[in-house]
Design a protein around this motif. Sequence first.
Motif, mmCIF file in Angstrom:
data_model
loop_
_atom_site.group_PDB
_atom_site.id
_atom_site.type_symbol
_atom_site.label_atom_id
_atom_site.label_comp_id
_atom_site.label_asym_id
_atom_site.label_seq_id
_atom_site.Cartn_x
_atom_site.Cartn_y
_atom_site.Cartn_z
ATOM 1 N N LEU A 133 -51.291 8.908 -20.591
ATOM 2 C CA LEU A 133 -49.860 9.146 -20.440
ATOM 3 C C LEU A 133 -49.434 8.939 -18.996
ATOM 4 O O LEU A 133 -48.360 8.370 -18.733
ATOM 5 N N GLU A 134 -50.250 9.359 -18.039
ATOM 6 C CA GLU A 134 -49.937 9.112 -16.625
ATOM 7 C C GLU A 134 -49.815 7.617 -16.353
ATOM 8 O O GLU A 134 -48.882 7.171 -15.672
ATOM 9 N N ILE A 135 -50.758 6.847 -16.879
ATOM 10 C CA ILE A 135 -50.735 5.389 -16.674
ATOM 11 C C ILE A 135 -49.461 4.793 -17.260
ATOM 12 O O ILE A 135 -48.793 3.957 -16.632
ATOM 13 N N MET A 136 -49.127 5.206 -18.449
ATOM 14 C CA MET A 136 -47.936 4.712 -19.137
ATOM 15 C C MET A 136 -46.689 4.969 -18.297
ATOM 16 O O MET A 136 -45.831 4.077 -18.113
ATOM 17 N N ILE A 137 -46.583 6.179 -17.747
ATOM 18 C CA ILE A 137 -45.411 6.562 -16.958
ATOM 19 C C ILE A 137 -45.364 5.786 -15.649
ATOM 20 O O ILE A 137 -44.329 5.201 -15.285
ATOM 21 N N PHE A 138 -46.473 5.756 -14.917
ATOM 22 C CA PHE A 138 -46.477 5.089 -13.614
ATOM 23 C C PHE A 138 -46.194 3.591 -13.742
ATOM 24 O O PHE A 138 -45.457 3.018 -12.934
ATOM 25 N N SER A 139 -46.780 2.960 -14.756
ATOM 26 C CA SER A 139 -46.584 1.519 -14.893
ATOM 27 C C SER A 139 -45.141 1.182 -15.264
ATOM 28 O O SER A 139 -44.594 0.171 -14.821
ATOM 29 N N THR A 140 -44.504 2.042 -16.054
ATOM 30 C CA THR A 140 -43.114 1.796 -16.426
ATOM 31 C C THR A 140 -42.177 2.117 -15.269
ATOM 32 O O THR A 140 -41.189 1.404 -15.038
ATOM 33 N N MET A 141 -42.477 3.185 -14.533
ATOM 34 C CA MET A 141 -41.687 3.492 -13.343
ATOM 35 C C MET A 141 -41.786 2.379 -12.303
ATOM 36 O O MET A 141 -40.842 2.134 -11.541
ATOM 37 N N SER A 142 -42.910 1.685 -12.285
ATOM 38 C CA SER A 142 -43.064 0.540 -11.393
ATOM 39 C C SER A 142 -42.048 -0.552 -11.744
ATOM 40 O O SER A 142 -41.435 -1.159 -10.852
ATOM 41 N N ALA A 151 -39.212 -2.539 -4.290
ATOM 42 C CA ALA A 151 -40.479 -3.199 -4.607
ATOM 43 C C ALA A 151 -41.679 -2.468 -4.016
ATOM 44 O O ALA A 151 -42.756 -2.436 -4.630
ATOM 45 N N ARG A 152 -41.535 -1.871 -2.819
ATOM 46 C CA ARG A 152 -42.658 -1.138 -2.229
ATOM 47 C C ARG A 152 -43.049 0.040 -3.113
ATOM 48 O O ARG A 152 -44.231 0.288 -3.359
ATOM 49 N N ASP A 153 -42.051 0.781 -3.614
ATOM 50 C CA ASP A 153 -42.348 1.873 -4.549
ATOM 51 C C ASP A 153 -42.982 1.323 -5.819
ATOM 52 O O ASP A 153 -43.899 1.930 -6.386
ATOM 53 N N GLY A 154 -42.478 0.187 -6.267
ATOM 54 C CA GLY A 154 -43.025 -0.425 -7.472
ATOM 55 C C GLY A 154 -44.499 -0.757 -7.314
ATOM 56 O O GLY A 154 -45.299 -0.549 -8.241
ATOM 57 N N LEU A 155 -44.872 -1.260 -6.143
ATOM 58 C CA LEU A 155 -46.274 -1.593 -5.898
ATOM 59 C C LEU A 155 -47.136 -0.331 -5.849
ATOM 60 O O LEU A 155 -48.226 -0.287 -6.436
ATOM 61 N N ASP A 156 -46.650 0.701 -5.172
ATOM 62 C CA ASP A 156 -47.416 1.946 -5.087
ATOM 63 C C ASP A 156 -47.624 2.569 -6.469
ATOM 64 O O ASP A 156 -48.715 3.070 -6.785
ATOM 65 N N LEU A 157 -46.589 2.535 -7.295
ATOM 66 C CA LEU A 157 -46.697 3.096 -8.643
ATOM 67 C C LEU A 157 -47.671 2.284 -9.497
ATOM 68 O O LEU A 157 -48.478 2.851 -10.245
ATOM 69 N N ALA A 158 -47.598 0.967 -9.394
ATOM 70 C CA ALA A 158 -48.516 0.119 -10.167
ATOM 71 C C ALA A 158 -49.960 0.345 -9.725
ATOM 72 O O ALA A 158 -50.877 0.377 -10.558
ATOM 73 N N ARG A 159 -50.170 0.514 -8.426
ATOM 74 C CA ARG A 159 -51.530 0.760 -7.935
ATOM 75 C C ARG A 159 -52.052 2.119 -8.388
ATOM 76 O O ARG A 159 -53.238 2.266 -8.691
ATOM 77 N N ALA A 160 -51.158 3.107 -8.440
ATOM 78 C CA ALA A 160 -51.561 4.420 -8.963
ATOM 79 C C ALA A 160 -51.976 4.307 -10.423
ATOM 80 O O ALA A 160 -52.960 4.923 -10.858
ATOM 81 N N ALA A 161 -51.223 3.512 -11.180
ATOM 82 C CA ALA A 161 -51.572 3.293 -12.585
ATOM 83 C C ALA A 161 -52.901 2.545 -12.702
ATOM 84 O O ALA A 161 -53.747 2.880 -13.545
ATOM 85 N N GLN A 162 -53.099 1.540 -11.852
ATOM 86 C CA GLN A 162 -54.325 0.732 -11.920
ATOM 87 C C GLN A 162 -55.549 1.556 -11.567
ATOM 88 O O GLN A 162 -56.621 1.400 -12.185
ATOM 89 N N GLU A 163 -55.422 2.463 -10.588
ATOM 90 C CA GLU A 163 -56.550 3.318 -10.216
ATOM 91 C C GLU A 163 -56.996 4.159 -11.405
ATOM 92 O O GLU A 163 -58.196 4.330 -11.657
ATOM 93 N N ARG A 164 -56.032 4.679 -12.161
ATOM 94 C CA ARG A 164 -56.355 5.484 -13.340
ATOM 95 C C ARG A 164 -56.873 4.610 -14.480
ATOM 96 O O ARG A 164 -57.780 5.014 -15.215
ATOM 97 N N ALA A 165 -56.309 3.412 -14.634
ATOM 98 C CA ALA A 165 -56.717 2.520 -15.731
ATOM 99 C C ALA A 165 -58.156 2.054 -15.577
ATOM 100 O O ALA A 165 -58.832 1.779 -16.580
ATOM 101 N N SER A 166 -58.634 1.971 -14.345
ATOM 102 C CA SER A 166 -60.005 1.507 -14.128
ATOM 103 C C SER A 166 -61.022 2.447 -14.770
ATOM 104 O O SER A 166 -62.145 2.039 -15.074
ATOM 105 N N ARG A 167 -60.622 3.697 -15.018
ATOM 106 C CA ARG A 167 -61.536 4.654 -15.658
ATOM 107 C C ARG A 167 -61.634 4.444 -17.171
ATOM 108 O O ARG A 167 -62.581 4.907 -17.796
ATOM 109 N N LEU A 168 -60.642 3.786 -17.753
ATOM 110 C CA LEU A 168 -60.585 3.691 -19.214
ATOM 111 C C LEU A 168 -61.277 2.448 -19.771
ATOM 112 O O LEU A 168 -61.574 2.398 -20.960
ATOM 113 N N GLY A 169 -61.507 1.450 -18.941
ATOM 114 C CA GLY A 169 -62.277 0.294 -19.378
ATOM 115 C C GLY A 169 -61.583 -0.621 -20.366
ATOM 116 O O GLY A 169 -62.258 -1.315 -21.137
ATOM 117 N N SER A 170 -60.248 -0.668 -20.354
ATOM 118 C CA SER A 170 -59.512 -1.546 -21.261
ATOM 119 C C SER A 170 -58.985 -2.754 -20.490
ATOM 120 O O SER A 170 -58.085 -2.621 -19.653
#
Length: 337
Positions: A133-142, A151-170
């Motif tokens: 759910l965190e990934i879903m929210i951060f990526s959409t807020m991006s 755009a700077r906020d968008g990049l930070d939010l996408a990177r926050a989502a990517q850091e979490r997504a790396s744990r899920l292996g999808s």
Amino acid sequence: MDRRGFLNDSIGAAVGMSLPAHLRPLSPAGETGAVGTTHLLELRAGLRSLFQLDDAYGGDEVRSLSVRHLRRVRRIISTRPCSDTIRRQLQLLAGESAEHCGWLAYDADDQDAARHYWGEALTTATMLKDVNLEIMIFSTMSLQACYEGRARDGLDLARAAQERASRLGSPTLRSLIASREARALSLLGDGKGASRKLSEAMRLVDQADAGRPSPEWTAFHGHAELNFAQGLLYEEAGHHHSATQFLRAALVHQDRTYGRNRALYRLTLARNLVEDGEVDEGAAQAVESLEHLEEVESGRVTRRLNEVSGLLRHRDADSARQAVDKLTAYTQSKVAA
């Protein structure tokens, strides 16, 4: 859509099996009045049907239904007994429903409401420690941040989502987020970085079968979405001919169940063609988009339509003038309705 039917949702009412899932009353609760797995599945099916309506018709008309669905879930959490396991799943469903309300508000171009619902959803995700759910929210807020010129906020939010997504292996999930990182980088003027991220997104989506299954909410993501992202990148760099090739491919390969995206893709193609001096074809694509727009209610799509109309008004060609007349007549008819 029969919106009044959505209000008739009392536990114990007969199930209207001919209604869409988000309109059906829940199954009877049994002697104790407790909410169980059956009710949870019915509520989740309701949210799924709202996703499908959004994909087809856009966020403007669907958002009130989604808000009511969220209220339904909250009411059940507050008033019905259930096990701790079911309660946690209901709370997660409330968070997902709030996120979807935020997405629909974003698509309807009501950005303050989008932020409000995403804030609620993020509170739930934090409380439950639910990474998906965190990934879903951060990526959409991006996406929203980029849409609003942050755009700077968008990049930070996408990177926050990517850091979490790396744990899920999808791979599909990581591809989706990489494409949003690319979007932010492009808007920040880092064309090389954006191209690298988009190439990464394309490699990842081709590995979808090798990794863990992707979350259900990522079903829309694939080659059509990435072709569209590549087309936008080229358009913003001024490489309109290359952009046209990718935007055409995006439109050709987009599943017809995604009516809102098809309308957005066609209007973006029209915009790029006009910017490239291909006024006749751009005007034709704009007029052809009206077929999609008869079915779609989306603030983002309306904004793109207005962008195309504005470009055509400044072109000295019969095709442009005729297209503007048709687009204006369509817009006026929608306002009158």
